[in-house]
Design an enzyme around this catalytic site. Structure first.
Site, mmCIF file in Angstrom:
data_model
loop_
_atom_site.group_PDB
_atom_site.id
_atom_site.type_symbol
_atom_site.label_atom_id
_atom_site.label_comp_id
_atom_site.label_asym_id
_atom_site.label_seq_id
_atom_site.Cartn_x
_atom_site.Cartn_y
_atom_site.Cartn_z
ATOM 1 N N TYR A 143 34.271 2.769 57.901
ATOM 2 C CA TYR A 143 34.636 2.176 56.608
ATOM 3 C C TYR A 143 34.572 3.207 55.475
ATOM 4 O O TYR A 143 35.090 2.977 54.389
ATOM 5 C CB TYR A 143 33.727 0.987 56.258
ATOM 6 C CG TYR A 143 33.896 -0.226 57.155
ATOM 7 C CD1 TYR A 143 34.883 -0.278 58.129
ATOM 8 C CD2 TYR A 143 33.066 -1.335 57.011
ATOM 9 C CE1 TYR A 143 35.024 -1.374 58.955
ATOM 10 C CE2 TYR A 143 33.214 -2.442 57.832
ATOM 11 C CZ TYR A 143 34.190 -2.460 58.801
ATOM 12 O OH TYR A 143 34.330 -3.557 59.614
ATOM 13 N N ASP A 224 31.411 -4.496 73.484
ATOM 14 C CA ASP A 224 32.214 -5.584 74.069
ATOM 15 C C ASP A 224 31.334 -6.526 74.869
ATOM 16 O O ASP A 224 31.469 -7.752 74.800
ATOM 17 C CB ASP A 224 33.370 -5.011 74.916
ATOM 18 C CG ASP A 224 32.985 -3.786 75.730
ATOM 19 O OD1 ASP A 224 31.888 -3.240 75.510
ATOM 20 O OD2 ASP A 224 33.769 -3.372 76.595
ATOM 21 N N ASP A 248 29.405 -5.489 61.247
ATOM 22 C CA ASP A 248 30.206 -6.404 60.439
ATOM 23 C C ASP A 248 30.703 -7.556 61.318
ATOM 24 O O ASP A 248 30.565 -8.740 60.994
ATOM 25 C CB ASP A 248 31.389 -5.605 59.865
ATOM 26 C CG ASP A 248 32.201 -6.380 58.858
ATOM 27 O OD1 ASP A 248 31.784 -7.488 58.467
ATOM 28 O OD2 ASP A 248 33.268 -5.878 58.460
#
Ligand code: NAD
Length: 357
Positions: A143, A224, A248
């Site tokens: 980010y 995952d 997030d």
């Protein structure tokens, strides 16, 4: 008697109602445990735009930096939705986090046994409830990495890059190990070390640091798999530490499986104990000013502040236990009331929690 200076960022929508509830609870618990508080309100978000044209006045930044800790309600609402991006209320959130140097986000996701019916997961999966603390890195990674547009192999392309330094990984891992020590001493570090170089460095450093915390059981999980395990068996997690982007996504997934947005607190922390404490939900403009909002997420944010900013464990636990009691006794605000039960107002729920401190 100890006295803590708390900056109040009430913000917009239900922000003022829920922050005032939390202040009442803090005052009540302070009387019981002999802790003094001085509360100073500062403008943020839409309220600040209305008063002085910008979402984060310098006076607010200075006030927060001179407080011992900061409690935030929420910002934003339809009134300010059409303003340009740099003067939108939400811009103030990034600004205040940056100004306070907050690099850690602590997001608990707890399913209260009394609220099992709110959980979208099968009853047998959540028979024992769950109580997860997600420690998310907040100021690094993809980010904040180099980004842009360029001419690539197939023509126009965009790119974002992820970089993590040893310093950034060590400091977030330290928060996670220390947090695990305050809880059940079980830490899972989530990464994508089978693909990403940043994850391989992350994993190596977490393993190195595990030697400093022999009392904490530490393991790794690929992101995952973690996304699957959160819905398959959430009670296996205690503390989880992960990067900005993975955190997030996983913290939102974890909040959804509790099924009750009005119940979840959070904390953003930096190098000092100061921190910014806030509910995870927004300003709920649809119910603002109606005395309907669930104040519990903000009240629990205040409980986190007592624990993480001030080390006032007994007072913090008193609040958490009072919330447990009201829920076990079947008291509910409108967002959680079912089967024709009469919902409590924000004020009434706050009164009931204070009675049980
Ligand atoms: P929201 O979280 O405000 O509301 C989503 C839904 O949940 C609404 O139906 C609302 O009534 C309900 N809800 C939220 N909190 C509740 C509570 N404490 N008690 C009872 N019900 C509650 O999200 P949204 O509608 O997407 O956003 C509304 C505004 O809030 C937007 O302007 C958005 O930008 C802003 N926002 C701010 C923050 C923040 O300040 N940290 C976070 C998210 C959204």
């Amino acid at each position: 008697m100890k006295n803590y200076k708390i900056g109040l960022l009430r913000g917009d929508g239900i922000g003022p109602e829920i922050v005032d509830s939390a202040v009442r609870v803090l005052k009540a618990v302070g009387e019981k445990y002999n802790i003094g508080f001085t509360f100073t309100p500062y403008l943020i978000g839409g309220a600040a735009i209305d008063a002085c044209g910008i979402p984060l006045p310098q006076e607010t930044v200075d006030g927060c930096l001179s407080s011992d800790s900061v409690l935030l309600g929420a910002v934003g609402g339809p009134k300010w939705d059409n303003l340009p991006g740099n003067v939108r209320p939400e811009k103030a959130l990034l600004g205040i986090r940056a100004a306070m140097g907050l690099f850690t986000n602590l997001r608990p996701a707890k399913l209260y046994p009394a609220l099992k019916d709110e959980c979208p997961l099968r009853a047998d999966i959540v028979a024992n409830g769950f109580d997860i603390m997600i420690v998310r890195e907040l100021t690094g990674g993809i980010y904040f990495g180099e980004r842009g547009y360029r001419e690539g192999k197939y023509g126009e392309e965009a790119y974002d890059t992820e970089a993590y330094s040893r310093m950034e990984i060590e400091r977030i891992a330290r928060v996670a190990f220390e947090t695990a020590r305050k809880r059940n001493k079980k830490l899972i570090s989530i990464d994508k070390a089978n693909v990403l170089e940043t994850s391989r460095l992350w994993r190596k450093i977490v393993h190195e640091m595990a030697a400093e915390y022999p009392d904490v059981t530490c393991g790794d999980m690929l992101v995952d798999n973690a996304a699957m395990q959160l819905v398959r068996n959430p009670s296996q997690f205690d503390v989880v530490v992960t990067s900005n982007m993975f955190g997030d996504i996983l913290s939102d997934e974890a909040s959804q499986i509790t099924g009750s947005i009005g119940m979840l607190p959070s904390a953003s922390l930096g190098d000092t104990t100061r921190g910014l404490y806030e509910p995870i939900h927004g300003s709920a403009p649809d119910i603002a000013g109606q005395n309907k909002a669930n104040p519990i997420a903000t009240i629990l944010s205040a409980a986190m502040m007592l624990l993480y900013a001030f080390d006032e464990k007994a007072a913090s636990e008193a609040i958490v236990n009072a919330v447990d009691k009201v829920l076990n006794e079947g008291l509910r605000t409108a967002d959680l009331a079912r089967n024709g039960a009469t919902p409590l107002t924000t004020t009434e729920m706050t009164d009931e929690i204070i009675k049980r401190l």
